[in-house]
Design an enzyme around this catalytic site. Structure first.
Site, PDB file in Angstrom:
ATOM      1  N   LYS A  37       0.832  -1.206   0.000  1.00  0.00           N
ATOM      2  CA  LYS A  37       0.000   0.000   0.000  1.00  0.00           C
ATOM      3  C   LYS A  37       0.866   1.255   0.000  1.00  0.00           C
ATOM      4  CE  LYS A  37      -3.715  -0.311   2.463  1.00  0.00           C
ATOM      5  NZ  LYS A  37      -4.621  -0.362   3.632  1.00  0.00           N
ATOM      6  N   GLU A 154     -14.489  11.173  11.898  1.00  0.00           N
ATOM      7  CA  GLU A 154     -14.609  11.527  10.484  1.00  0.00           C
ATOM      8  C   GLU A 154     -16.061  11.378  10.040  1.00  0.00           C
ATOM      9  OE1 GLU A 154     -15.363   9.369   7.890  1.00  0.00           O
ATOM     10  OE2 GLU A 154     -15.322   7.435   8.919  1.00  0.00           O
ATOM     11  N   LEU A 156     -16.827  11.259   6.446  1.00  0.00           N
ATOM     12  CA  LEU A 156     -16.630  11.217   4.996  1.00  0.00           C
ATOM     13  C   LEU A 156     -17.692  10.364   4.311  1.00  0.00           C
ATOM     14  CD1 LEU A 156     -12.753  10.762   4.676  1.00  0.00           C
ATOM     15  CD2 LEU A 156     -14.089  12.843   5.099  1.00  0.00           C
ATOM     16  N   GLU A 158     -18.281   8.242   0.930  1.00  0.00           N
ATOM     17  CA  GLU A 158     -17.550   7.695  -0.211  1.00  0.00           C
ATOM     18  C   GLU A 158     -18.093   8.314  -1.491  1.00  0.00           C
ATOM     19  OE1 GLU A 158     -16.409   3.623  -0.437  1.00  0.00           O
ATOM     20  OE2 GLU A 158     -16.811   3.293   1.693  1.00  0.00           O
ATOM     21  N   LEU A 257     -34.122   9.593   1.723  1.00  0.00           N
ATOM     22  CA  LEU A 257     -35.526   9.194   1.744  1.00  0.00           C
ATOM     23  C   LEU A 257     -35.916   8.566   0.409  1.00  0.00           C
ATOM     24  CD1 LEU A 257     -37.578   9.488   4.085  1.00  0.00           C
ATOM     25  CD2 LEU A 257     -38.583  11.403   2.852  1.00  0.00           C
ATOM     26  N   ALA A 259     -36.468   5.231  -1.546  1.00  0.00           N
ATOM     27  CA  ALA A 259     -36.669   3.796  -1.329  1.00  0.00           C
ATOM     28  C   ALA A 259     -35.916   2.998  -2.378  1.00  0.00           C
ATOM     29  CB  ALA A 259     -38.157   3.464  -1.388  1.00  0.00           C
ATOM     30  N   CYS A 267     -19.553   1.062   6.488  1.00  0.00           N
ATOM     31  CA  CYS A 267     -19.865   1.901   7.647  1.00  0.00           C
ATOM     32  C   CYS A 267     -21.232   1.589   8.267  1.00  0.00           C
ATOM     33  CB  CYS A 267     -19.788   3.374   7.262  1.00  0.00           C
ATOM     34  SG  CYS A 267     -18.106   3.936   6.927  1.00  0.00           S
TER      35      CYS A 267
END
Length: 448
Positions: A37, A154, A156, A158, A257, A259, A267
């Site tokens: 990484k 945080e 954030l 995505e 909101l 559907a 998360c």
């Protein structure tokens, strides 16, 4: 003299935070235990797809303000403020958060902290973690209590992480009374505070609860409208019109909101489960029992999509080809963690369907997570010979598909809109049978 910043953990959160801090003008050192990484980041490439991130990485690697290392000792020597940005996944076989990576990051850094500094947690953790880690730092760092802990959660999203780092809607500092951490964080975030970003300064526990509470609320709102979709299906009502009407109420609002297939990702699902688990440990489990139903409603949406697809295939999947448009849990991301789209695709394949999946950015991650599925390199390829097309991740590319062109590739013109964003009339006008979660099926015209 401006503080020097380290970022411990350079995944989705850490890489974005490191690049963002460099953009704000700081010297930044990112540290990760994964040498691959670090090598990728040092070459200016991002380990995740996030709009705008690679541009920031390249700019500040070139400017000299940003670099990466695998050495915790080097990070400790370099930094005045150390941000912890490691993951807190769900424990295998449990609902609780796995704190292995957070504890390991502190244990790796602390023995090298021999001068006053601030260690800032950004990870989403169970309430009570900061108090525990603060004592751990004081006990193991040579600097003792001069190595001070703060918590700065945080927020954030995505697909919008760079924007949320540089222009957040609020900052939260969880600090120990009488310490220097608040002053240090005010200095680090001075460019944002000067631009008018709201700040809440509070205690450790409240700061830890802000993120999980926000996620629990958003998950509840999503599951609420999906519960209404279930009622709409039973009563013949249209959940998109219901949602539009509710959104005009300022007390409710229209965000989150819509559907559809429900939430996924790294998360919301694991955070609400960890929140319930921690509440149980604290003896407050009854306060969050409603989140069990929130989670259950969310998972039912996936099963309902499989049921609708089976109906469109004549009651069974054997010998039927199904095109799945979408693999990421949301658009503008390559994240396939707990992806509703891949969950549905895998369920259909297990029931005998011949599934072909396409996603603009998430195919590599999808192949790693579900190697048994078939993958296509375009929407048209995925749709070749399909008896039903499932729209499961709301990429703009899919909204812009020409149903007439796609219709030339399929065996039967049947589309299930799992996100309620396709233009139903446009698809029907092109000869497609259009179905969506929470919306009525129009009666066929007389004589058809």
């Amino acid at each position: 003299m401006a503080p020097r910043i380290t970022v411990i953990g350079t995944g989705y959160l850490g890489a974005t935070h490191a690049a963002g801090m460099a953009e704000l003008g700081y010297e930044v050192l990112g540290m990760d235990v994964d040498p691959d990484k670090v090598s990728v980041l040092s070459s200016g490439r991002s380990p995740v797809f996030e709009p705008g991130l690679e541009e920031l990485l390249a700019r500040h690697l070139a400017s000299g303000r940003l670099r990466f290392t695998t050495s915790a000792e080097e990070a400790a020597r370099f930094g005045d403020v150390h941000f912890l940005c490691v993951g807190t996944p769900q424990k295998k076989g449990e609902m609780a958060a796995d704190m292995t990576y957070v504890d390991a990051a502190v244990d790796a850094l602390a023995p090298h902290l021999d001068r006053p500094c601030v260690v800032v947690g950004k990870s989403t953790v169970p309430v009570g973690t900061a108090a525990r880690l603060s004592q751990r730092l004081a006990d193991t760092a040579p600097a003792g209590e001069a190595a001070e802990l703060a918590w700065n959660p945080e927020f954030l999203r995505e697909g919008y992480a760079v924007q949320d780092t540089l222009r957040p809607d609020r900052l939260v500092f969880g600090v120990r009374p009488g310490g220097r951490a608040e002053e240090a964080l005010r200095e680090v975030y001075a460019p944002l505070l000067g631009a008018g970003v709201p700040l809440v300064v509070t205690d450790y526990a409240t700061a830890e609860l802000v993120k999980v509470s926000a996620n629990a609320f958003l998950a509840t709102k999503i599951s609420f409208i999906n519960a209404m979709a279930e009622v709409c299906e039973a009563s013949g009502a249209d959940v998109t019109q219901l949602s539009a009407a509710l959104a005009h109420d300022d007390r409710i609002g229209g965000r989150f909101l819509n559907a559809g297939l429900g939430f996924g990702g790294g998360c919301l699902p694991k955070d609400i489960r960890a929140f319930m688990a921690r509440a149980g440990e604290l003896g407050a489990d009854q306060a969050l029992t409603f989140l069990r139903e929130v989670d259950a409603i969310n998972m039912r949406r996936r099963s309902r999509m499989v049921e609708l697809a089976r109906e469109q295939c004549g009651g069974g999947f054997l010998g039927r080809r199904i095109a799945v448009l979408g693999a990421a849990f949301k658009p503008n991301s390559d994240d396939t963690r707990d992806s509703p789209a891949l969950n549905v695709a895998a369920q259909i394949q297990l029931q005998g369907g011949q599934v072909s999946v396409y996603d603009p950015k998430a195919l590599d991650n999808a192949r790693k997570a579900f190697p048994g599925l078939n993958y296509a390199e375009s929407a048209l390829e995925a749709a070749e010979g399909a008896h039903v097309v499932l729209h499961l991740t709301e990429w703009q590319e899919f909204r812009e598909l020409d149903p007439l062109v796609l219709g030339e590739r399929v065996a039967e013109r049947r589309v299930l809109d799992g996100r309620n964003v396709l233009d139903a009339e446009r698809w029907r006008a092109a000869g497609w049978t259009y179905r969506a979660l929470g919306r009525p099926q129009p009666e066929p015209l007389p004589g058809l």
